[in-house]
Write an enzyme that holds these catalytic residues in place. Structure first.
Site, PDB file in Angstrom:
ATOM      1  CB  THR A 144     -53.097 -59.181  21.422  1.00  0.00           C
ATOM      2  OG1 THR A 144     -54.089 -58.207  21.430  1.00  0.00           O
ATOM      3  CG2 THR A 144     -53.511 -60.546  21.615  1.00  0.00           C
ATOM      4  CB  SER A 179     -62.085 -62.397  19.116  1.00  0.00           C
ATOM      5  OG  SER A 179     -60.598 -62.453  19.049  1.00  0.00           O
ATOM      6  CE1 TYR A 181     -54.985 -61.777  16.455  1.00  0.00           C
ATOM      7  CE2 TYR A 181     -56.382 -60.351  17.838  1.00  0.00           C
ATOM      8  CZ  TYR A 181     -55.123 -60.741  17.224  1.00  0.00           C
ATOM      9  OH  TYR A 181     -53.805 -60.039  17.642  1.00  0.00           O
ATOM     10  CG  HIS A 182     -58.219 -61.144  21.265  1.00  0.00           C
ATOM     11  ND1 HIS A 182     -59.369 -60.557  20.812  1.00  0.00           N
ATOM     12  CD2 HIS A 182     -57.437 -60.008  21.255  1.00  0.00           C
ATOM     13  CE1 HIS A 182     -59.076 -59.023  20.305  1.00  0.00           C
ATOM     14  NE2 HIS A 182     -57.934 -59.022  20.882  1.00  0.00           N
ATOM     15  CE  LYS A 185     -51.552 -62.167  17.784  1.00  0.00           C
ATOM     16  NZ  LYS A 185     -50.536 -61.988  17.002  1.00  0.00           N
TER      17      LYS A 185
HETATM   18  P1  NAD Z   1     -51.682 -56.928   9.063  1.00  0.00           P
HETATM   19  O1  NAD Z   1     -52.768 -57.959   8.655  1.00  0.00           O
HETATM   20  O2  NAD Z   1     -51.460 -55.509   8.555  1.00  0.00           O
HETATM   21  O3  NAD Z   1     -50.228 -57.561   8.488  1.00  0.00           O
HETATM   22  C1  NAD Z   1     -50.014 -59.150   8.985  1.00  0.00           C
HETATM   23  C2  NAD Z   1     -49.006 -59.444   7.661  1.00  0.00           C
HETATM   24  O4  NAD Z   1     -48.681 -60.917   7.783  1.00  0.00           O
HETATM   25  C3  NAD Z   1     -50.034 -59.233   6.071  1.00  0.00           C
HETATM   26  O5  NAD Z   1     -49.049 -58.545   5.443  1.00  0.00           O
HETATM   27  C4  NAD Z   1     -50.218 -60.778   5.759  1.00  0.00           C
HETATM   28  O6  NAD Z   1     -50.070 -61.042   4.388  1.00  0.00           O
HETATM   29  C5  NAD Z   1     -49.022 -61.504   6.670  1.00  0.00           C
HETATM   30  N1  NAD Z   1     -49.415 -63.081   6.934  1.00  0.00           N
HETATM   31  C6  NAD Z   1     -50.314 -63.626   7.390  1.00  0.00           C
HETATM   32  N2  NAD Z   1     -50.492 -64.684   7.563  1.00  0.00           N
HETATM   33  C7  NAD Z   1     -49.546 -65.274   6.951  1.00  0.00           C
HETATM   34  C8  NAD Z   1     -48.808 -66.283   6.716  1.00  0.00           C
HETATM   35  N3  NAD Z   1     -49.142 -67.665   6.921  1.00  0.00           N
HETATM   36  N4  NAD Z   1     -47.540 -66.593   5.799  1.00  0.00           N
HETATM   37  C9  NAD Z   1     -46.945 -65.307   5.503  1.00  0.00           C
HETATM   38  N5  NAD Z   1     -47.516 -64.073   6.003  1.00  0.00           N
HETATM   39  C10 NAD Z   1     -48.635 -64.029   6.241  1.00  0.00           C
HETATM   40  O7  NAD Z   1     -51.545 -56.979  10.611  1.00  0.00           O
HETATM   41  P2  NAD Z   1     -50.733 -55.809  11.567  1.00  0.00           P
HETATM   42  O8  NAD Z   1     -51.668 -55.020  12.007  1.00  0.00           O
HETATM   43  O9  NAD Z   1     -49.431 -55.456  10.940  1.00  0.00           O
HETATM   44  O10 NAD Z   1     -50.398 -56.927  12.730  1.00  0.00           O
HETATM   45  C11 NAD Z   1     -48.985 -57.403  12.765  1.00  0.00           C
HETATM   46  C12 NAD Z   1     -49.040 -58.186  13.862  1.00  0.00           C
HETATM   47  O11 NAD Z   1     -49.300 -57.473  15.255  1.00  0.00           O
HETATM   48  C13 NAD Z   1     -50.252 -59.253  14.107  1.00  0.00           C
HETATM   49  O12 NAD Z   1     -49.546 -60.502  14.890  1.00  0.00           O
HETATM   50  C14 NAD Z   1     -51.233 -58.726  15.129  1.00  0.00           C
HETATM   51  O13 NAD Z   1     -52.035 -59.695  16.039  1.00  0.00           O
HETATM   52  C15 NAD Z   1     -50.255 -57.756  16.023  1.00  0.00           C
HETATM   53  N6  NAD Z   1     -50.992 -56.875  16.707  1.00  0.00           N
HETATM   54  C16 NAD Z   1     -51.473 -55.883  15.912  1.00  0.00           C
HETATM   55  C17 NAD Z   1     -52.161 -54.771  16.319  1.00  0.00           C
HETATM   56  C18 NAD Z   1     -52.788 -53.569  15.624  1.00  0.00           C
HETATM   57  O14 NAD Z   1     -53.315 -52.756  16.270  1.00  0.00           O
HETATM   58  N7  NAD Z   1     -52.733 -53.586  14.471  1.00  0.00           N
HETATM   59  C19 NAD Z   1     -52.392 -54.601  17.832  1.00  0.00           C
HETATM   60  C20 NAD Z   1     -51.670 -55.595  18.649  1.00  0.00           C
HETATM   61  C21 NAD Z   1     -51.213 -56.901  17.994  1.00  0.00           C
HETATM   62  N1  USQ Z   2     -64.878 -50.592  18.854  1.00  0.00           N
HETATM   63  C1  USQ Z   2     -65.948 -49.496  19.068  1.00  0.00           C
HETATM   64  N2  USQ Z   2     -66.453 -49.113  17.917  1.00  0.00           N
HETATM   65  C2  USQ Z   2     -65.642 -49.382  16.649  1.00  0.00           C
HETATM   66  C3  USQ Z   2     -64.504 -50.136  16.487  1.00  0.00           C
HETATM   67  C4  USQ Z   2     -64.242 -50.672  17.878  1.00  0.00           C
HETATM   68  O1  USQ Z   2     -66.507 -49.154  20.196  1.00  0.00           O
HETATM   69  O2  USQ Z   2     -66.202 -48.584  15.775  1.00  0.00           O
HETATM   70  C5  USQ Z   2     -64.294 -50.918  20.185  1.00  0.00           C
HETATM   71  C6  USQ Z   2     -64.588 -52.570  20.294  1.00  0.00           C
HETATM   72  O3  USQ Z   2     -65.706 -53.073  20.727  1.00  0.00           O
HETATM   73  C7  USQ Z   2     -63.425 -52.695  21.404  1.00  0.00           C
HETATM   74  C8  USQ Z   2     -62.423 -51.710  21.066  1.00  0.00           C
HETATM   75  O4  USQ Z   2     -63.011 -50.757  20.457  1.00  0.00           O
HETATM   76  O5  USQ Z   2     -63.874 -52.764  22.720  1.00  0.00           O
HETATM   77  C9  USQ Z   2     -61.252 -52.138  20.489  1.00  0.00           C
HETATM   78  O6  USQ Z   2     -61.359 -52.632  19.208  1.00  0.00           O
HETATM   79  P1  USQ Z   2     -60.546 -52.666  18.029  1.00  0.00           P
HETATM   80  O7  USQ Z   2     -61.311 -53.232  16.751  1.00  0.00           O
HETATM   81  O8  USQ Z   2     -59.919 -51.256  17.897  1.00  0.00           O
HETATM   82  O9  USQ Z   2     -59.423 -53.589  18.463  1.00  0.00           O
HETATM   83  P2  USQ Z   2     -59.265 -55.110  18.681  1.00  0.00           P
HETATM   84  O10 USQ Z   2     -60.489 -56.000  17.910  1.00  0.00           O
HETATM   85  O11 USQ Z   2     -58.972 -55.336  20.216  1.00  0.00           O
HETATM   86  O12 USQ Z   2     -57.929 -55.532  18.004  1.00  0.00           O
HETATM   87  C10 USQ Z   2     -56.991 -54.843  17.796  1.00  0.00           C
HETATM   88  C11 USQ Z   2     -56.266 -55.452  16.392  1.00  0.00           C
HETATM   89  C12 USQ Z   2     -55.614 -56.592  17.066  1.00  0.00           C
HETATM   90  C13 USQ Z   2     -54.963 -56.502  18.328  1.00  0.00           C
HETATM   91  C14 USQ Z   2     -55.779 -55.743  19.235  1.00  0.00           C
HETATM   92  C15 USQ Z   2     -54.846 -55.400  20.463  1.00  0.00           C
HETATM   93  O13 USQ Z   2     -56.984 -55.578  15.214  1.00  0.00           O
HETATM   94  O14 USQ Z   2     -54.815 -57.265  15.899  1.00  0.00           O
HETATM   95  O15 USQ Z   2     -54.325 -57.697  18.920  1.00  0.00           O
HETATM   96  O16 USQ Z   2     -56.210 -54.615  18.876  1.00  0.00           O
HETATM   97  S1  USQ Z   2     -55.846 -55.478  21.969  1.00  0.00           S
HETATM   98  O17 USQ Z   2     -57.104 -54.620  22.010  1.00  0.00           O
HETATM   99  O18 USQ Z   2     -55.117 -54.849  23.191  1.00  0.00           O
HETATM  100  O19 USQ Z   2     -56.228 -56.681  22.059  1.00  0.00           O
END
Ligand code: NAD
Ligand code: USQ
Length: 409
Positions: A144, A179, A181-182, A185
């Site tokens: 991320t 966070s 979560y972050h 990664k």
């Molecule tokens: P999502 O939650 O929609 O999908 C994740 C999938 O992984 C789910 O279907 C879940 O059931 C499965 N999963 C989780 N843990 C598991 C485990 N231990 N074993 C088997 N399956 C498991 O998430 P997403 O939005 O599709 O994100 C996918 C990946 O991309 C994540 O690693 C996330 O960090 C990364 N990512 C997402 C975004 C975004 O904006 N959605 C941005 C940057 C990075």
């Molecule tokens: N934010 C608002 N209002 C909202 C929701 C979010 O102002 O209603 C702000 C947050 O405070 C933050 C930004 O928007 O500053 C992004 O928040 P987000 O919830 O869209 O994204 P984030 O929490 O960073 O996480 C998402 C995905 C995560 C991925 C990440 C990419 O859920 O899996 O890793 O985006 S990144 O942001 O580049 O780290």
């Protein structure tokens, strides 16, 4: 290629599996449906009515004539993932299967511990399974952009050249994640980098920005193939949330000043970037990092864009500044490099007016499914203990036996 899509039931994984299958690759999905359970736990659901994975796969088979294999199991279960590697023998494995919501990881101690165990153990298991059964396999790992945080200098793609006391080296770019979560990664990235060096594995870390949209050519083929579109405070990402809030006629929840700037990309570019990474694998022993986003916006920029898109549809959209529940800079410098995927052939879909219109149309189409109680932010970064669910009851998170062993409860 034989490509494993771990987390193939999720928001990014599902359209990626379809895209790669449509391109003629042999695709196999792994998922344990945890994400559907987390939705139940929090009492939230995707705006779009997604089908069960087996229903979706049957429809894909019918409309495309192609078959995607499915293995239901947990990536944190080493026996399962070892069997998977031996049976499928993938050329590349795309690892989406993690807990990916920053707010979820900040609910309380259990959710923080769970997020890190799930994410870090899953990735470690994969690395060991690759070493043992398939060291030539290319790991394409979703990282991320949030690993870098918001430093007051330009963000490079993974590495930075540093001169110190007259000496010079190329070193991993400093990480300042925001966070638990972050942070998971960042820990993954370190483990992957180490195993590339120690065991000669090959890996690409895709530091992806915030994804928006839900439609890809393949998903659009049939209503039953529809992808997730989350808008709740935990799993909803900011632009998707703003479109839904506009469709509901409620003010957009800009956290704090709204100067938080991030990299963004269309879900169609996510799937293409994954394909590019697979077709151009890292070399043996190489740990490669690509910054995967196409444009950067501040939260306030996005709110203004949604407001303008609403005006065109005859919807009056207001922007509210709500207290920021997160600990993050609300105004800051941000300039992140993102040229490596473009050099390899990515042609970005930028956030044009028409794209925003289509996002708003999706939000309008499923407006009846919106649950207004899931919008306001309730998870507070500063006070992650004793959080209560919206109903006032303690969150009903059910840790697994291994979580309990690991956390000592
Ligand atoms: P999502 O939650 O929609 O999908 C994740 C999938 O992984 C789910 O279907 C879940 O059931 C499965 N999963 C989780 N843990 C598991 C485990 N231990 N074993 C088997 N399956 C498991 O998430 P997403 O939005 O599709 O994100 C996918 C990946 O991309 C994540 O690693 C996330 O960090 C990364 N990512 C997402 C975004 C975004 O904006 N959605 C941005 C940057 C990075
Ligand atoms: N934010 C608002 N209002 C909202 C929701 C979010 O102002 O209603 C702000 C947050 O405070 C933050 C930004 O928007 O500053 C992004 O928040 P987000 O919830 O869209 O994204 P984030 O929490 O960073 O996480 C998402 C995905 C995560 C991925 C990440 C990419 O859920 O899996 O890793 O985006 S990144 O942001 O580049 O780290």
């Amino acid at each position: 290629m034989k490509i494993g899509v771990l987390g193939g039931d999720g928001y990014c994984g599902w359209p990626t599996a379809l895209y790669l299958s449509a391109k003629g690759h042999s695709v196999s999905i792994v998922d344990n449906f945890m994400r559907r359970q987390w939705d139940h736990e929090l009492g939230v659901q995707t705006l779009t009515p997604i089908r069960t994975l087996s229903e979706r796969l049957a429809v894909w088979n019918e409309v495309s004539g192609k078959k995607i294999e499915l293995s239901v199991g947990d990536v944190t279960d080493y026996e399962f993932i070892s069997d998977y590697f031996q049976a499928f023998e993938p050329d590349a494995v795309i690892h989406f299967a993690e807990q990916r919501a920053a707010p979820y990881s900040m609910i309380d101690r259990k959710h923080a511990v769970f997020t890190q165990i799930n994410n870090i153990t899953g990735t470690l298991n994969l690395l060991f399974a690759m070493r043992e059964f398939n060291p030539q396999c290319h790991l394409v790992k979703l990282g991320t952009m949030g690993e870098y945080g918001t430093p007051n200098i330009d963000i490079e793609e993974g590495y930075i050249t540093i001169e110190h006391n007259g000496r010079r080296d190329v070193l991993p770019y400093p990480k300042q994640p925001g966070s638990f979560y972050h942070l998971s990664k960042v820990h993954d990235s370190h483990n992957i980098m180490f195993t590339c060096r120690a065991w000669g594995l090959r890996a690409t870390d895709l530091n992806q920005g915030v994804v928006y949209g839900t439609m890809t050519d393949e998903v659009a083929l049939d209503e039953m193939l529809i992808n997730r579109f989350d808008y709740d405070e935990v799993f909803g990402t900011v632009l998707n949330r703003f479109c839904v809030q506009a469709a509901m006629g409620r003010p957009l929840t800009v956290y704090g000043k709204g100067g938080q700037t991030r990299g963004f990309l269309d879900i169609r570019d996510t799937v293409r970037c994954i394909e590019i990474a697979c077709l151009n694998p890292a070399m043996e022993g190489e740990f490669r990092v690509f910054n995967q986003f196409t444009e950067q916006f501040s939260v306030l920029d996005l709110a203004q864009l949604v407001k303008a898109a609403g005006r065109k549809l005859g919807i009056k959209v207001e922007v509210a500044h709500v207290a920021d529940p997160r600990v993050e800079a609300e105004q800051h410098y941000y300039n992140a490099k993102h040229s490596k995927l473009i050099e390899l052939g990515l042609e970005p879909h930028l956030l044009s007016d028409s794209l925003l219109d289509s996002l708003m149309n999706i939000a309008m189409k499923y407006r009846d499914r919106i649950d207004a109680s899931t919008i306001d932010p309730q998870i507070n970064w500063r006070n992650p203990r004793n959080q209560r669910s919206r109903s006032g009851k303690a969150l009903s998170f059910a840790p697994t036996e291994s979580d309990l062993l690991a956390t000592g409860d």
